[in-house]
Write a protein that holds these residues in place. Structure first.
Motif, PDB file in Angstrom:
ATOM      1  N   UNK A   1       0.019  17.986  -1.111  1.00  0.00           N
ATOM      2  CA  UNK A   1      -1.360  18.012  -1.600  1.00  0.00           C
ATOM      3  C   UNK A   1      -1.526  19.184  -2.556  1.00  0.00           C
ATOM      4  N   UNK A   2      -2.626  19.170  -3.294  1.00  0.00           N
ATOM      5  CA  UNK A   2      -2.965  20.286  -4.173  1.00  0.00           C
ATOM      6  C   UNK A   2      -3.161  21.568  -3.354  1.00  0.00           C
TER       7      UNK A   2
ATOM      8  N   UNK B   1       0.842  -1.188   0.000  1.00  0.00           N
ATOM      9  CA  UNK B   1       0.000   0.000   0.000  1.00  0.00           C
ATOM     10  C   UNK B   1       0.884   1.248   0.000  1.00  0.00           C
ATOM     11  N   UNK B   2       0.547   2.215  -0.838  1.00  0.00           N
ATOM     12  CA  UNK B   2       1.408   3.380  -1.063  1.00  0.00           C
ATOM     13  C   UNK B   2       1.806   4.068   0.244  1.00  0.00           C
ATOM     14  N   UNK B   3       0.866   4.230   1.162  1.00  0.00           N
ATOM     15  CA  UNK B   3       1.178   4.928   2.409  1.00  0.00           C
ATOM     16  C   UNK B   3       2.187   4.167   3.267  1.00  0.00           C
ATOM     17  N   UNK B   4       2.290   2.853   3.071  1.00  0.00           N
ATOM     18  CA  UNK B   4       3.196   2.053   3.894  1.00  0.00           C
ATOM     19  C   UNK B   4       4.644   2.153   3.434  1.00  0.00           C
ATOM     20  N   UNK B   5       4.895   2.726   2.264  1.00  0.00           N
ATOM     21  CA  UNK B   5       6.265   2.842   1.788  1.00  0.00           C
ATOM     22  C   UNK B   5       7.104   3.769   2.670  1.00  0.00           C
ATOM     23  N   UNK B   6       6.462   4.743   3.320  1.00  0.00           N
ATOM     24  CA  UNK B   6       7.235   5.623   4.211  1.00  0.00           C
ATOM     25  C   UNK B   6       7.872   4.808   5.339  1.00  0.00           C
ATOM     26  N   UNK B   7       7.157   3.791   5.821  1.00  0.00           N
ATOM     27  CA  UNK B   7       7.708   2.929   6.862  1.00  0.00           C
ATOM     28  C   UNK B   7       8.830   2.055   6.309  1.00  0.00           C
ATOM     29  N   UNK B   8       8.700   1.631   5.041  1.00  0.00           N
ATOM     30  CA  UNK B   8       9.754   0.822   4.437  1.00  0.00           C
ATOM     31  C   UNK B   8      11.033   1.633   4.254  1.00  0.00           C
TER      32      UNK B   8
ATOM     33  N   UNK C   1      -7.064   2.963  -5.734  1.00  0.00           N
ATOM     34  CA  UNK C   1      -8.010   3.975  -6.219  1.00  0.00           C
ATOM     35  C   UNK C   1      -8.116   3.847  -7.735  1.00  0.00           C
ATOM     36  N   UNK C   2      -9.294   3.437  -8.219  1.00  0.00           N
ATOM     37  CA  UNK C   2      -9.548   3.294  -9.667  1.00  0.00           C
ATOM     38  C   UNK C   2      -8.459   2.465 -10.343  1.00  0.00           C
TER      39      UNK C   2
ATOM     40  N   UNK D   1      -4.633   8.368   6.966  1.00  0.00           N
ATOM     41  CA  UNK D   1      -4.222   7.485   5.870  1.00  0.00           C
ATOM     42  C   UNK D   1      -5.454   6.971   5.137  1.00  0.00           C
ATOM     43  N   UNK D   2      -5.381   6.973   3.800  1.00  0.00           N
ATOM     44  CA  UNK D   2      -6.457   6.409   2.993  1.00  0.00           C
ATOM     45  C   UNK D   2      -7.604   7.348   2.692  1.00  0.00           C
ATOM     46  N   UNK D   3      -7.481   8.639   3.038  1.00  0.00           N
ATOM     47  CA  UNK D   3      -8.563   9.591   2.772  1.00  0.00           C
ATOM     48  C   UNK D   3      -8.324  10.377   1.483  1.00  0.00           C
ATOM     49  N   UNK D   4      -7.307   9.993   0.707  1.00  0.00           N
ATOM     50  CA  UNK D   4      -7.010  10.686  -0.547  1.00  0.00           C
ATOM     51  C   UNK D   4      -8.162  10.538  -1.527  1.00  0.00           C
ATOM     52  N   UNK D   5      -8.419  11.591  -2.298  1.00  0.00           N
ATOM     53  CA  UNK D   5      -9.523  11.615  -3.266  1.00  0.00           C
ATOM     54  C   UNK D   5      -9.057  11.377  -4.695  1.00  0.00           C
ATOM     55  N   UNK D   6      -7.757  11.241  -4.910  1.00  0.00           N
ATOM     56  CA  UNK D   6      -7.228  10.930  -6.238  1.00  0.00           C
ATOM     57  C   UNK D   6      -6.231   9.782  -6.087  1.00  0.00           C
ATOM     58  N   UNK D   7      -5.871   9.168  -7.187  1.00  0.00           N
ATOM     59  CA  UNK D   7      -5.021   7.991  -7.146  1.00  0.00           C
ATOM     60  C   UNK D   7      -3.544   8.286  -7.268  1.00  0.00           C
ATOM     61  N   UNK D   8      -3.101   9.474  -6.852  1.00  0.00           N
ATOM     62  CA  UNK D   8      -1.683   9.821  -6.891  1.00  0.00           C
ATOM     63  C   UNK D   8      -1.318  10.483  -5.576  1.00  0.00           C
ATOM     64  N   UNK D   9      -0.178  10.091  -5.001  1.00  0.00           N
ATOM     65  CA  UNK D   9       0.271  10.599  -3.712  1.00  0.00           C
ATOM     66  C   UNK D   9       1.706  11.085  -3.840  1.00  0.00           C
ATOM     67  N   UNK D  10       2.109  11.958  -2.937  1.00  0.00           N
ATOM     68  CA  UNK D  10       3.493  12.442  -2.942  1.00  0.00           C
ATOM     69  C   UNK D  10       3.888  12.868  -1.539  1.00  0.00           C
TER      70      UNK D  10
END
Length: 328
Positions: A90-91, A53-60, A141-142, A107-116
Motif C-alpha cells: 500500500x501507499x 477478480x484481482x484479489x483472487x489471483x493470489x489463490x490461483x 474500479x473505474x 478484500x475489496x476495500x481498495x480506494x484506487x484501481x491498482x493493487x500489488x
C-alpha cells in the motif's frame, strides 16, 4: 417425458417469524433473501469481462504451485504446508513509496484501481521460497483506468521490485488512461443548438446560467455571449410558449472545463509516460512479465509491450485505442 424438468413446489404461511409448511415439509425461520456481497458483485463483474477478480489471483498462484508439487520428482522432498504467502503493498502516508501493509485489510476495500503484493512462492525448484512482486489492475474500479494515483502506485510498486532485485509480474486488465468530464459541470451544462427546431443540425456550444456559473466558480471558464437569434420561420411563435432558456438574452458559453476532480485530463497522460519509462527501466534491471487477462487499452497495452514477455488470454485483446471507438 422423462427428459423434462421436474418441479417440487412447497407452500408456506408466515406465522410469528416462522414459515409454516402447508403441504408437508419442515418448519423454516423467516429470513430475508441473502444478497450478493460487494466482493461477490465485483467477482460477477469480472466474470462478465471473462477475467478474474484481482484479489483472487493470489489463490490461483497457490493452486498453480500445488499443481507443480503434484508432478515434482521425489527428490524435491515433501511439499511444504504453506505454498504461497501474499502480503499486500500500500501507499505510505506521504504517497512517496509503497510499504507492506501493517494489518491485512478486507478484500475489496481498495480506494484506487491498482493493487500489488509481495509474494513468496515455495515451489519444487525453490522449496525455501522465492519472492516476487505482483502488480494488478482492479478492473472493477473505474473500469480499470489509469488515473494519477494508479500511475504513481504502479511506478512505486515497480521500483519496490527493482530495489530488491525481485521479478515483477503485471496482471493487466484495464481501459487505458482515465479521461472524463467533470461531474459537477455534467449536471449543470445546457446546450445551444444550431437550430433548436432541427436538432439534426448539431450543437453550437455549451453554456451555463448565471447561477450555475457562480456555483461552479473556478471549475469552469466561460465567455458571456449574446443568445443567437431564432430561425426566421420561428419568429412568429407565441413568446409565452417558449422555454425559459430561450428568453435569456446572454449565455455563459463554456470555453474550458477545469473541474474539481483529479485525474480527468493531461495529468493522466503524464502518469502514463511515467509508468512506461519505469517499465522500460525495470525490463533492463529485473525479470518482467505481463499477463493480459482482460482487455488492455492505450497505456495498458504499452506497459505490457515494454515488459517484453507477455502471456495473452484468448479473450483479452490488446488495443491501442478504446474499444468503443473501434466498435464505431
Amino acid at each position: 417425458c422423462r427428459l423434462a424438468p421436474s418441479y417440487d413446489i412447497k407452500i408456506y404461511e408466515e406465522n410469528g417469524g416462522l414459515l409454516l409448511p402447508l403441504n408437508g415439509g419442515a418448519e423454516k425461520p423467516l429470513a430475508a433473501y441473502e444478497l450478493l456481497s460487494i466482493v461477490d458483485q465485483k467477482r460477477l463483474k469480472c466474470l462478465k469481462l471473462s477475467t478474474t477478480y484481482a484479489y483472487d489471483f493470489t489463490h490461483l498462484f497457490e493452486m498453480a504451485v500445488s499443481a507443480a508439487w503434484e508432478t515434482a520428482p521425489k527428490a524435491c522432498g515433501t511439499p511444504p504446508a504453506t505454498k504461497v504467502t501474499a502480503t499486500e503493498l500500500v501507499f505510505t502516508a506521504d504517497k512517496k513509496a509503497v510499504e507492506i501493509v501493517k494489518a491485512a485489510r478486507p478484500v475489496g476495500t481498495n480506494k484506487i484501481g491498482m493493487l500489488a503484493w509481495l509474494m513468496q512462492l515455495f515451489t519444487p525448484e525453490y522449496p525455501k521460497g522465492r519472492e516476487l512482486v505482483v502488480i494488478a489492475n482492479d478492473i472493477t474500479y473505474a473500469n480499470g483506468t489509469f488515473g494519477p494515483l494508479e500511475d504513481d502506485f504502479f511506478a512505486l510498486a515497480s521500483q519496490f521490485a527493482r530495489d530488491r532485485g525481485l521479478p515483477r509480474i503485471y496482471l493487466a486488465a484495464n481501459s487505458g488512461a482515465r479521461f472524463g468530464l467533470s461531474d459537477s459541470v455534467k449536471k449543470l451544462f445546457r446546450v445551444q443548438w444550431n437550430d433548436p427546431y432541427d436538432l439534426g443540425r448539431g450543437i453550437n456550444y455549451l453554456w451555463l446560467t448565471d447561477a450555475d456559473c457562480e456555483k461552479l466558480g473556478a471549475a469552469v471558464v466561460t465567455e458571456r455571449v449574446p443568445v443567437p437569434p431564432l430561425p426566421a420561420y420561428a419568429e412568429d411563435e407565441d413568446e409565452d410558449e417558449r422555454d425559459d432558456d430561450e428568453k435569456v438574452t446572454f449565455h455563459n458559453k463554456i470555453i474550458s472545463i477545469i473541474g474539481t476532480e483529479e485525474g480527468l485530463g493531461v495529468e493522466s497522460l503524464q502518469g502514463a509516460g511515467k509508468i512506461a519509462a519505469e517499465t522500460s527501466i525495470a525490463n533492463r534491471e529485473i525479470f518482467t512479465l505481463g499477463y493480459s487477462t482482460a482487455r488492455n487499452i492505450g497505456i495498458g497495452s504499452y506497459v505490457l509491450r515494454l515488459g517484453q514477455r507477455v502471456v495473452q488470454h484468448n479473450d483479452a485483446p490488446i488495443l491501442l485505442t478504446g474499444f468503443q471507438a473501434l466498435n464505431k
